[in-house]
Design an enzyme around this catalytic site. Structure first.
Site, PDB file in Angstrom:
ATOM      1  N   ASP A   1       0.850  -1.191   0.000  1.00  0.00           N
ATOM      2  CA  ASP A   1       0.000   0.000   0.000  1.00  0.00           C
ATOM      3  C   ASP A   1       0.883   1.237   0.000  1.00  0.00           C
ATOM      4  O   ASP A   1       1.866   1.321   0.749  1.00  0.00           O
ATOM      5  CB  ASP A   1      -0.909   0.034   1.235  1.00  0.00           C
ATOM      6  CG  ASP A   1      -1.729   1.306   1.278  1.00  0.00           C
ATOM      7  OD1 ASP A   1      -2.685   1.419   0.484  1.00  0.00           O
ATOM      8  OD2 ASP A   1      -1.392   2.200   2.077  1.00  0.00           O
TER       9      ASP A   1
ATOM     10  N   TYR B   1       3.060  10.370   0.440  1.00  0.00           N
ATOM     11  CA  TYR B   1       4.234   9.883   1.161  1.00  0.00           C
ATOM     12  C   TYR B   1       5.512  10.361   0.491  1.00  0.00           C
ATOM     13  O   TYR B   1       6.026   9.754  -0.448  1.00  0.00           O
ATOM     14  CB  TYR B   1       4.225   8.359   1.242  1.00  0.00           C
ATOM     15  CG  TYR B   1       2.991   7.762   1.888  1.00  0.00           C
ATOM     16  CD1 TYR B   1       2.180   8.503   2.748  1.00  0.00           C
ATOM     17  CD2 TYR B   1       2.617   6.452   1.629  1.00  0.00           C
ATOM     18  CE1 TYR B   1       1.048   7.961   3.333  1.00  0.00           C
ATOM     19  CE2 TYR B   1       1.487   5.890   2.209  1.00  0.00           C
ATOM     20  CZ  TYR B   1       0.708   6.652   3.049  1.00  0.00           C
ATOM     21  OH  TYR B   1      -0.419   6.102   3.629  1.00  0.00           O
TER      22      TYR B   1
ATOM     23  N   LYS C   1      -3.506   5.772  -3.444  1.00  0.00           N
ATOM     24  CA  LYS C   1      -4.561   6.674  -2.987  1.00  0.00           C
ATOM     25  C   LYS C   1      -4.715   7.866  -3.918  1.00  0.00           C
ATOM     26  O   LYS C   1      -3.794   8.211  -4.655  1.00  0.00           O
ATOM     27  CB  LYS C   1      -4.247   7.136  -1.555  1.00  0.00           C
ATOM     28  CG  LYS C   1      -4.042   5.953  -0.598  1.00  0.00           C
ATOM     29  CD  LYS C   1      -3.699   6.406   0.807  1.00  0.00           C
ATOM     30  CE  LYS C   1      -3.448   5.196   1.693  1.00  0.00           C
ATOM     31  NZ  LYS C   1      -2.151   4.538   1.399  1.00  0.00           N
TER      32      LYS C   1
END
Length: 336
Positions: free
Chosen positions: A46, A51, A77
């Site tokens: 994931d 990030y 995401k």
């Protein structure tokens, strides 16, 4: 599609630390950690554009682009678009603030519209070096907002990201979509909608040994009733349950340190590692499809896998209940 039918195992790898969360992780250390995860059988990864402003996706892509695409499951995401423009000075990342100070300096656009969703997916595919995604989470849609504003952002996502992802799922482009958040309220509101309907959710930090009461009150009963699965992010509560000093992305407050000390005492009396207690607690709920601890050192992968399979005596869970360190509503391993 049900998350449990998509995910290859009950443990995956959360790549937030690969984005230089809390510290600058050398490239060789990040690469060695990802290699260790693959070599020890981890097949669910994931990640997210947030990030490190795409750094985690780039590092993960260096591993996955060398593997056959059908050998792993991948989620990322939407909600943040990473631009080529470089930003100087402090960036507004809400309550995640300075978490990724050591990440890439690219400007981040925070948006949950249909156009931004499609741009975000395109950028992720490029950074990851893959041709498709399995699961897409709508990231932090209500995390950094208060009052009516976060409801407005949720509405933006409902009419934008939710509809795009529903279409992509219906077309078979992705297998599932849901919310990736660290608050329960946006998931509860989404599950209450007639349409669009998510397949699951990634809940970070809200179903752990240290913090699970709120999720058990409304969210998880709703999820079970609708057959919606949960991936547990941050099972170590930002690190405090794995020997670190952080809780909720900041230095742990005294009351949390004291609670961890009490759990450690119970674990010590029963010969149980704190990591095993944390992972196995989160996995015991029927809605949980997987846990995704993160790491920046190769040795942590073996620790996590050992914790997953460690034999934890029933007495440990009984002692936690008696000490009121877990909710009486929380399902425990062994059906307790």
């Amino acid at each position: 599609m049900a998350l449990k039918t998509i995910l290859p195992d009950r443990i995956g790898f959360g790549t937030a630390p690969m984005g230089n969360m809390f510290r600058a992780v050398p490239d060789e250390e990040a690469s060695a950690t990802l290699d260790a995860a693959w070599d020890q059988g981890i097949r669910y990864y994931d990640t997210a554009p947030l990030y490190g402003a795409g750094l985690a996706e780039i590092r993960l892509g260096e591993l996955l682009s060398r593997k056959r695409r059908d050998e792993f499951v991948l989620s990322t995401k939407v909600g943040r678009v990473i631009l080529d423009e470089v930003e100087s000075g402090n960036r507004e990342l809400g309550e995640k603030g300075s978490l990724f100070e050591a990440g890439r300096p690219n400007r981040i656009l925070h948006e949950w519209t249909a156009d931004a969703t499609e741009r975000s997916i395109e950028g992720s595919l490029q950074r990851l070096g893959v041709d498709r995604l399995d699961i897409v989470w709508v990231h932090d849609v209500a995390q950094d907002f208060h009052g009516d504003d976060w409801l407005g952002k949720l509405e933006e996502a409902r009419t934008g990201a939710f509809r795009v992802l529903t279409r992509l799922r219906n077309e078979g482009v992705i297998k599932a979509w849901g919310l990736g958040v660290n608050r329960t309220e946006p998931i509860e509101l989404t599950l209450a909608l007639d349409e669009p309907k998510p397949d699951g959710f990634l809940l970070a930090g809200r179903y752990t040994l240290l913090d699970h009461d709120h999720a058990l009150q409304r969210l998880l009963p709703m999820a079970e009733k609708q057959g919606v699965g949960m991936v547990v992010g941050g099972p170590y509560s930002s690190g405090i349950l794995a020997g670190g000093a952080h809780f909720e992305y900041a230095d742990a407050p005294p009351e949390i340190i004291e609670r961890v000390r009490r759990i450690k005492d119970v674990a010590g009396r029963n010969g149980v590692s704190l990591k095993a207690a944390a992972l196995q607690f989160s996995l015991a709920h029927p809605a949980t499809a997987a846990v995704i601890p993160g790491a920046t050192k190769p040795s942590r992968i073996a620790e996590d896998l050992a914790a997953l399979h460690e034999k934890v005596p029933d007495q440990f869970w009984r002692d936690l209940r008696e000490a009121e360190l877990v909710s009486p509503r929380a399902p425990l391993p062994g059906g307790m």
